[in-house]
Write an enzyme that holds these catalytic residues in place. Structure first.
Site, PDB file in Angstrom:
ATOM      1  N   TYR A  70     -29.992  14.021  11.905  1.00 43.21           N
ATOM      2  CA  TYR A  70     -30.805  15.185  11.551  1.00 43.21           C
ATOM      3  C   TYR A  70     -32.221  14.783  11.138  1.00 43.21           C
ATOM      4  CZ  TYR A  70     -27.659  18.997  12.404  1.00 43.21           C
ATOM      5  OH  TYR A  70     -26.905  19.931  13.055  1.00 43.21           O
ATOM      6  N   ARG A  73     -34.225  14.249  14.194  1.00 47.34           N
ATOM      7  CA  ARG A  73     -34.632  15.540  14.771  1.00 47.34           C
ATOM      8  C   ARG A  73     -35.675  16.231  13.898  1.00 47.34           C
ATOM      9  NH1 ARG A  73     -29.653  18.976  15.540  1.00 47.34           N
ATOM     10  NH2 ARG A  73     -31.160  20.427  16.378  1.00 47.34           N
ATOM     11  N   GLN A 104     -31.299  31.451  18.291  1.00 46.79           N
ATOM     12  CA  GLN A 104     -30.323  30.440  17.879  1.00 46.79           C
ATOM     13  C   GLN A 104     -31.046  29.181  17.405  1.00 46.79           C
ATOM     14  OE1 GLN A 104     -26.858  30.105  20.812  1.00 46.79           O
ATOM     15  NE2 GLN A 104     -28.271  31.370  21.969  1.00 46.79           N
ATOM     16  N   ASN A 105     -32.346  29.148  17.594  1.00 48.34           N
ATOM     17  CA  ASN A 105     -33.090  27.921  17.281  1.00 48.34           C
ATOM     18  C   ASN A 105     -33.374  27.816  15.782  1.00 48.34           C
ATOM     19  OD1 ASN A 105     -33.019  27.577  19.986  1.00 48.34           O
ATOM     20  ND2 ASN A 105     -35.115  28.238  20.374  1.00 48.34           N
ATOM     21  N   ASP A 107     -35.876  25.815  14.628  1.00 46.46           N
ATOM     22  CA  ASP A 107     -37.156  25.110  14.499  1.00 46.46           C
ATOM     23  C   ASP A 107     -38.301  25.952  13.929  1.00 46.46           C
ATOM     24  OD1 ASP A 107     -37.939  26.724  16.757  1.00 46.46           O
ATOM     25  OD2 ASP A 107     -37.116  25.215  18.111  1.00 46.46           O
ATOM     26  N   HIS A 122     -28.682  30.646  13.519  1.00 46.03           N
ATOM     27  CA  HIS A 122     -28.071  29.348  13.224  1.00 46.03           C
ATOM     28  C   HIS A 122     -28.788  28.615  12.100  1.00 46.03           C
ATOM     29  CE1 HIS A 122     -26.051  29.223  17.480  1.00 46.03           C
ATOM     30  NE2 HIS A 122     -25.455  30.049  16.645  1.00 46.03           N
ATOM     31  N   CYS A 130     -26.847  22.642  -0.906  1.00 46.00           N
ATOM     32  CA  CYS A 130     -25.690  21.891  -1.413  1.00 46.00           C
ATOM     33  C   CYS A 130     -24.491  22.168  -0.511  1.00 46.00           C
ATOM     34  CB  CYS A 130     -25.405  22.348  -2.842  1.00 46.00           C
ATOM     35  SG  CYS A 130     -23.815  21.780  -3.477  1.00 46.00           S
ATOM     36  N   THR A 197     -30.947  29.980  27.110  1.00 47.90           N
ATOM     37  CA  THR A 197     -29.675  29.634  26.465  1.00 47.90           C
ATOM     38  C   THR A 197     -28.597  29.475  27.528  1.00 47.90           C
ATOM     39  OG1 THR A 197     -27.971  30.309  24.874  1.00 47.90           O
ATOM     40  CG2 THR A 197     -29.146  32.095  26.009  1.00 47.90           C
ATOM     41  N   ASN A 222     -34.495  31.621  32.701  1.00 50.99           N
ATOM     42  CA  ASN A 222     -33.816  30.324  32.590  1.00 50.99           C
ATOM     43  C   ASN A 222     -34.156  29.492  33.817  1.00 50.99           C
ATOM     44  OD1 ASN A 222     -31.841  28.179  32.185  1.00 50.99           O
ATOM     45  ND2 ASN A 222     -30.727  29.616  30.859  1.00 50.99           N
TER      46      ASN A 222
HETATM   47  C1  BJW Z   1     -34.739  26.440  29.903  1.00 49.86           C
HETATM   48  C2  BJW Z   1     -35.687  25.486  29.786  1.00 49.86           C
HETATM   49  C3  BJW Z   1     -36.997  26.009  29.881  1.00 49.86           C
HETATM   50  C4  BJW Z   1     -33.871  24.384  29.583  1.00 49.86           C
HETATM   51  N1  BJW Z   1     -37.161  27.337  30.047  1.00 49.86           N
HETATM   52  N2  BJW Z   1     -34.803  27.707  30.044  1.00 49.86           N
HETATM   53  C5  BJW Z   1     -14.947  32.630  20.950  1.00 49.86           C
HETATM   54  C6  BJW Z   1     -14.387  31.918  21.985  1.00 49.86           C
HETATM   55  C7  BJW Z   1     -14.350  30.526  21.957  1.00 49.86           C
HETATM   56  C8  BJW Z   1     -14.871  29.803  20.880  1.00 49.86           C
HETATM   57  C9  BJW Z   1     -15.435  30.524  19.865  1.00 49.86           C
HETATM   58  C10 BJW Z   1     -15.459  31.899  19.882  1.00 49.86           C
HETATM   59  N3  BJW Z   1     -16.076  32.327  18.760  1.00 49.86           N
HETATM   60  C11 BJW Z   1     -16.438  31.241  18.043  1.00 49.86           C
HETATM   61  C12 BJW Z   1     -16.061  30.134  18.688  1.00 49.86           C
HETATM   62  C13 BJW Z   1     -16.258  28.736  18.239  1.00 49.86           C
HETATM   63  C14 BJW Z   1     -17.674  28.245  18.422  1.00 49.86           C
HETATM   64  C15 BJW Z   1     -18.096  28.296  19.880  1.00 49.86           C
HETATM   65  O1  BJW Z   1     -18.811  29.157  20.324  1.00 49.86           O
HETATM   66  N4  BJW Z   1     -17.671  27.319  20.653  1.00 49.86           N
HETATM   67  C16 BJW Z   1     -18.080  27.249  22.056  1.00 49.86           C
HETATM   68  C17 BJW Z   1     -18.607  25.867  22.353  1.00 49.86           C
HETATM   69  C18 BJW Z   1     -16.922  27.656  22.898  1.00 49.86           C
HETATM   70  N5  BJW Z   1     -18.623  29.002  17.610  1.00 49.86           N
HETATM   71  C19 BJW Z   1     -18.741  28.761  16.312  1.00 49.86           C
HETATM   72  O2  BJW Z   1     -18.064  27.923  15.750  1.00 49.86           O
HETATM   73  C20 BJW Z   1     -19.750  29.585  15.552  1.00 49.86           C
HETATM   74  N6  BJW Z   1     -19.157  30.099  14.379  1.00 49.86           N
HETATM   75  C21 BJW Z   1     -18.327  31.157  14.404  1.00 49.86           C
HETATM   76  O3  BJW Z   1     -18.163  31.827  15.395  1.00 49.86           O
HETATM   77  O4  BJW Z   1     -17.699  31.405  13.194  1.00 49.86           O
HETATM   78  C22 BJW Z   1     -16.525  32.207  13.219  1.00 49.86           C
HETATM   79  C23 BJW Z   1     -15.410  31.453  13.934  1.00 49.86           C
HETATM   80  C24 BJW Z   1     -15.232  30.105  13.713  1.00 49.86           C
HETATM   81  C25 BJW Z   1     -14.213  29.421  14.387  1.00 49.86           C
HETATM   82  C26 BJW Z   1     -13.422  30.088  15.313  1.00 49.86           C
HETATM   83  C27 BJW Z   1     -13.631  31.451  15.534  1.00 49.86           C
HETATM   84  C28 BJW Z   1     -14.630  32.137  14.827  1.00 49.86           C
HETATM   85  C29 BJW Z   1     -20.889  28.700  15.073  1.00 49.86           C
HETATM   86  C30 BJW Z   1     -21.723  28.179  16.180  1.00 49.86           C
HETATM   87  C31 BJW Z   1     -22.791  27.235  15.623  1.00 49.86           C
HETATM   88  C32 BJW Z   1     -23.596  26.551  16.698  1.00 49.86           C
HETATM   89  N7  BJW Z   1     -24.373  25.519  16.097  1.00 49.86           N
HETATM   90  C33 BJW Z   1     -25.296  24.766  16.903  1.00 49.86           C
HETATM   91  C34 BJW Z   1     -25.970  23.661  16.010  1.00 49.86           C
HETATM   92  C35 BJW Z   1     -27.017  24.308  15.079  1.00 49.86           C
HETATM   93  C36 BJW Z   1     -27.668  23.279  14.198  1.00 49.86           C
HETATM   94  C37 BJW Z   1     -28.476  22.265  14.955  1.00 49.86           C
HETATM   95  O5  BJW Z   1     -29.427  22.630  15.667  1.00 49.86           O
HETATM   96  O6  BJW Z   1     -28.184  21.086  14.832  1.00 49.86           O
HETATM   97  O7  BJW Z   1     -26.315  25.622  17.449  1.00 49.86           O
HETATM   98  S1  BJW Z   1     -24.534  24.059  18.341  1.00 49.86           S
HETATM   99  C38 BJW Z   1     -25.900  24.307  19.416  1.00 49.86           C
HETATM  100  O8  BJW Z   1     -25.554  25.263  20.447  1.00 49.86           O
HETATM  101  C39 BJW Z   1     -26.985  24.977  18.550  1.00 49.86           C
HETATM  102  C40 BJW Z   1     -27.555  25.978  19.519  1.00 49.86           C
HETATM  103  O9  BJW Z   1     -28.226  27.002  18.813  1.00 49.86           O
HETATM  104  C41 BJW Z   1     -26.340  26.455  20.267  1.00 49.86           C
HETATM  105  C42 BJW Z   1     -26.626  27.110  21.563  1.00 49.86           C
HETATM  106  O10 BJW Z   1     -27.192  26.237  22.455  1.00 49.86           O
HETATM  107  P1  BJW Z   1     -28.216  26.795  23.541  1.00 49.86           P
HETATM  108  O11 BJW Z   1     -29.393  27.377  22.845  1.00 49.86           O
HETATM  109  O12 BJW Z   1     -27.527  27.701  24.471  1.00 49.86           O
HETATM  110  O13 BJW Z   1     -28.716  25.443  24.219  1.00 49.86           O
HETATM  111  P2  BJW Z   1     -28.138  24.668  25.494  1.00 49.86           P
HETATM  112  O14 BJW Z   1     -28.637  23.288  25.464  1.00 49.86           O
HETATM  113  O15 BJW Z   1     -26.687  24.861  25.616  1.00 49.86           O
HETATM  114  O16 BJW Z   1     -28.787  25.421  26.743  1.00 49.86           O
HETATM  115  C43 BJW Z   1     -30.168  25.345  27.035  1.00 49.86           C
HETATM  116  C44 BJW Z   1     -30.464  26.327  28.139  1.00 49.86           C
HETATM  117  O17 BJW Z   1     -31.861  26.383  28.311  1.00 49.86           O
HETATM  118  C45 BJW Z   1     -29.853  25.932  29.492  1.00 49.86           C
HETATM  119  O18 BJW Z   1     -29.300  27.089  30.085  1.00 49.86           O
HETATM  120  C46 BJW Z   1     -31.070  25.448  30.296  1.00 49.86           C
HETATM  121  O19 BJW Z   1     -30.944  25.717  31.695  1.00 49.86           O
HETATM  122  C47 BJW Z   1     -32.180  26.266  29.690  1.00 49.86           C
HETATM  123  N8  BJW Z   1     -33.494  25.681  29.742  1.00 49.86           N
HETATM  124  N9  BJW Z   1     -35.187  24.245  29.608  1.00 49.86           N
HETATM  125  C48 BJW Z   1     -36.073  28.149  30.133  1.00 49.86           C
HETATM  126  N10 BJW Z   1     -38.080  25.217  29.793  1.00 49.86           N
END
Ligand code: BJW
Length: 259
Positions: A70, A73, A104-105, A107, A122, A130, A197, A222
């Site tokens: 972290y 980053r 979701q960012n 930053d 997020h 804490c 996303t 995207n």
């Molecule tokens: C461009 C580009 C350019 C590139 N121009 N485009 C239902 C079903 C199954 C699972 C679950 C569910 N509900 C909950 C879950 C569990 C879990 C989950 O979703 N798991 C999946 C992996 C299946 N979710 C959770 O645990 C969430 N909590 C929750 O739901 O609580 C209740 C609960 C818990 C447990 C069970 C059930 C319910 C919490 C999610 C927290 C996510 N945290 C992170 C880290 C944040 C801190 C940090 O930054 O370090 O958040 S993980 C990471 O992923 C981060 C992001 O915000 C998030 C999303 O990522 P994102 O933004 O989509 O990025 P990428 O890299 O995946 O995609 C980039 C995109 O950009 C691509 O498409 C490229 O093509 C594009 N791109 N350059 C335009 N220039």
């Protein structure tokens, strides 16, 4: 169809919109130099298993390892600046009565670019708390007044537990107020613009589906199709830093023609 034709189509969809929602993910900040999460070659997690870094269990198991990652980053994010796409989103506030950014960012770049209504789903990387939330949820602490370095997770001045970034890890609940507002905005918006996303992390990935169910037009920006594309009415393929300024220029031109 060419991108320009899709943009013209999008401009028609935005016509008369009172509430516009912009739902952004990691791709939104890529051109600011912040790596995305899941892209095969460059994504942060192509080198690490998310379970080793992005869960509360991982932090408890190996706090210094996660802290180090972290802090690395933190350096990148601290020096990052908004790009033309962030500014284009902020400029949309001059074109529509209400624009809400649901991001979701972590930053803070939308706010840095001038967007005034940003819902952070997020968390935010500029805040630390804490791990035990010993004084209430969240128990925020000022990192500057704590003894810390980039190698070792510091400790809470109140209870001695670990200090962590105020972000949402897998398996953790999203901040309740932010989540409720995001789903309300998704239900009420006329257009949802989804940018950069993969649409796989829940519950944020459900927002465009919620918007669509309630009658909004979903416009996606995207580089490639995502988990959102099946519900997108218009897909603008390209980089956020290029497509969003082009879209806003077209929206502004259309508005000026109407006057
Ligand atoms: C461009 C580009 C350019 C590139 N121009 N485009 C239902 C079903 C199954 C699972 C679950 C569910 N509900 C909950 C879950 C569990 C879990 C989950 O979703 N798991 C999946 C992996 C299946 N979710 C959770 O645990 C969430 N909590 C929750 O739901 O609580 C209740 C609960 C818990 C447990 C069970 C059930 C319910 C919490 C999610 C927290 C996510 N945290 C992170 C880290 C944040 C801190 C940090 O930054 O370090 O958040 S993980 C990471 O992923 C981060 C992001 O915000 C998030 C999303 O990522 P994102 O933004 O989509 O990025 P990428 O890299 O995946 O995609 C980039 C995109 O950009 C691509 O498409 C490229 O093509 C594009 N791109 N350059 C335009 N220039």
């Amino acid at each position: 169809m060419e991108l320009e034709a899709h943009i013209r189509q999008a401009v028609r969809a935005f016509d008369q919109a009172q509430l516009v929602a912009v739902s952004s993910g990691a791709g939104m900040s890529k051109e600011s130099g912040i790596a995305t999460f899941r892209e095969a070659q460059t994504g942060l997690w192509s080198q690490y298993d998310p379970e080793d870094l992005g869960t509360p269990q991982a932090f408890r198991r190996n706090p210094d390892f996660v802290w180090k990652w972290y802090m690395h980053r933190f350096g990148l994010i601290s020096s990052a600046k908004p790009h033309a796409g962030h500014y284009a989103v902020a400029e949309m506030e001059t074109l529509f009565p209400k624009v809400v950014v649901l991001t979701q960012n972590i930053d803070g770049l939308h706010t840095a670019a001038g967007s005034t209504d940003v819902v952070e789903l997020h968390g935010n990387f500029h805040r630390f708390k804490c791990f035990a939330n010993c004084q209430g949820n969240p128990t925020l602490v000022d990192l500057n007044v704590l003894q810390h370095d980039a190698e070792h997770a510091p400790h809470c001045p109140h209870c001695g537990d670990l200090i962590r970034p105020d972000v949402v890890w897998f398996g953790e609940m999203l901040p309740e107020t932010a989540l409720e507002r995001a789903f309300d905005v998704a239900a009420e918006c006329a257009v949802m613009l989804v940018v950069g996303t993969s649409g796989i992390v829940q519950p944020a990935a459900s927002l465009p589906y919620q918007a669509k169910r309630h009658g909004a037009v979903v416009v996606e920006v995207n580089l490639e199709p995502s988990g959102i594309t099946p519900v997108a009415d218009i897909f603008l393929q390209g980089a956020a830093g290029q497509v969003l300024p082009a879209l806003v220029t077209a929206l502004r031109a259309s508005r000026e023609q109407q006057i």
